[in-house]
Write a protein that holds these residues in place. Sequence first.
Motif, PDB file in Angstrom:
ATOM      1  N   ARG A   1       0.852  -1.056   0.040  1.00 19.88           N
ATOM      2  CA  ARG A   1       0.245  -0.077  -0.203  1.00 19.88           C
ATOM      3  C   ARG A   1       0.826   1.382   0.135  1.00 19.88           C
ATOM      4  N   SER A   2       2.194   0.771   0.244  1.00 21.46           N
ATOM      5  CA  SER A   2       2.664   2.747   0.722  1.00 21.46           C
ATOM      6  C   SER A   2       3.208   2.719  -0.969  1.00 21.46           C
ATOM      7  N   GLY A   3       3.205   1.752  -1.373  1.00 21.25           N
ATOM      8  CA  GLY A   3       4.627   1.457  -3.002  1.00 21.25           C
ATOM      9  C   GLY A   3       5.684   1.256  -3.302  1.00 21.25           C
TER      10      GLY A   3
ATOM     11  N   THR B   1      -5.167  -4.394  -3.199  1.00 21.59           N
ATOM     12  CA  THR B   1      -7.079  -4.972  -3.093  1.00 21.59           C
ATOM     13  C   THR B   1      -7.569  -5.849  -2.190  1.00 21.59           C
ATOM     14  N   GLY B   2      -6.509  -6.618  -1.862  1.00 24.42           N
ATOM     15  CA  GLY B   2      -6.915  -7.883  -1.550  1.00 24.42           C
ATOM     16  C   GLY B   2      -7.468  -9.482  -2.572  1.00 24.42           C
ATOM     17  N   TYR B   3      -8.995  -9.271  -2.087  1.00 20.38           N
ATOM     18  CA  TYR B   3      -9.430 -10.031  -3.033  1.00 20.38           C
ATOM     19  C   TYR B   3     -10.293  -9.245  -4.097  1.00 20.38           C
TER      20      TYR B   3
ATOM     21  N   TYR C   1      -9.456  -9.219 -11.851  1.00 15.44           N
ATOM     22  CA  TYR C   1      -8.944  -9.110 -12.966  1.00 15.44           C
ATOM     23  C   TYR C   1      -7.367  -9.363 -12.413  1.00 15.44           C
ATOM     24  N   ARG C   2      -6.247  -9.478 -13.111  1.00 17.99           N
ATOM     25  CA  ARG C   2      -5.006  -9.837 -13.208  1.00 17.99           C
ATOM     26  C   ARG C   2      -4.332  -8.572 -13.760  1.00 17.99           C
ATOM     27  N   SER C   3      -3.043  -8.046 -13.542  1.00 18.19           N
ATOM     28  CA  SER C   3      -2.695  -6.935 -14.398  1.00 18.19           C
ATOM     29  C   SER C   3      -2.800  -7.018 -15.705  1.00 18.19           C
ATOM     30  N   ASP C   4      -3.267  -7.913 -16.316  1.00 20.20           N
ATOM     31  CA  ASP C   4      -3.297  -7.405 -18.066  1.00 20.20           C
ATOM     32  C   ASP C   4      -4.775  -7.547 -18.642  1.00 20.20           C
ATOM     33  N   GLY C   5      -5.443  -7.634 -17.235  1.00 21.89           N
ATOM     34  CA  GLY C   5      -7.739  -7.260 -17.566  1.00 21.89           C
ATOM     35  C   GLY C   5      -7.726  -9.049 -17.450  1.00 21.89           C
ATOM     36  N   SER C   6      -7.081 -10.298 -17.070  1.00 24.52           N
ATOM     37  CA  SER C   6      -7.804 -11.285 -18.112  1.00 24.52           C
ATOM     38  C   SER C   6      -8.252 -11.589 -16.614  1.00 24.52           C
TER      39      SER C   6
END
Length: 297
Positions: free
Chosen positions: A125-127, A145-147, A151-156
Amino acid sequence: MMKPSSSFYRSIKHIISSSSFSSFGDIVHGSSLAIFRHYHPVPAAIIGVPVSGIDDDSQPFSIINHYLIPGLWDTWRNKNASCEILRPGMILLKSFVNILGQTGIVEACEKLGVGPGGFYVPSNRSGHKLQRHITSFGRNWDPVTGYNNQYRSDGSEPPAIPHGFISLINSAIEVAQAHMDELPSMYPDSCLVSFYSTCDRLDLHQDHDESADSLKKELPVVLVSVGDTIEFWYGDTRDENKLGKILLESGDILIYGGKSRLIFHGVKRILHGTIPPDLEKAVMIRPGHLNLTLKQF
């Protein structure tokens, strides 16, 4: 298609296994799966692959529940594994997963975790970047964000948890419950896969991002260890002087639920050079520790 230059391609294995499909990882995806099914007409559930996404009209209808048929994962378990109760609700299953199972886990994680949306180094959360690579199966999770972000980093969406993983974990919980009555049952729908390089660590924390119902029922968390041995710390406080510590070796499964569900825990260090030689030879796994964390949200 996975590219040899993928960022995490070299983080679990130096060299991709041969084109033979004699092990689990060789048959979980793509053309290898098609070849396997052509010569071995076995339902997908039997080989530990999620059925969703590969069923089609070309597959014959069957009135048999193939989920109940023994599969490859039945050969993953060491029937002579020992059990050690660490505290109420917390138990260590030593050497529960044999070399064949450890090999299958590594290969499945690479097949499903390499490439866009797969393994990455998360930030808190602090980067600040954390000291591990992670990816998710079943339900997506990240440290910020927890759960909440499905979606994953690529939107899938994350791939389903391999049925072999679920069967293995359910078997481990059954064994654990035979030694302690206070451990609840659970059906995993979330699998966080973490890979720690030899210099990585995991700060003390509690697992409390799951649903209020899951936490209220104190449903267990299951950790599967593969690769180098780690020094795992745990207890009811962040005070390191009051914590217990154990070594989690390749093939060990640690379960904590019930009264131990919200223990503080972390990885203090990775013991370099402790990968089982047979595992290193089988999959060319690089130095470090591969961990599966399975929970029911």
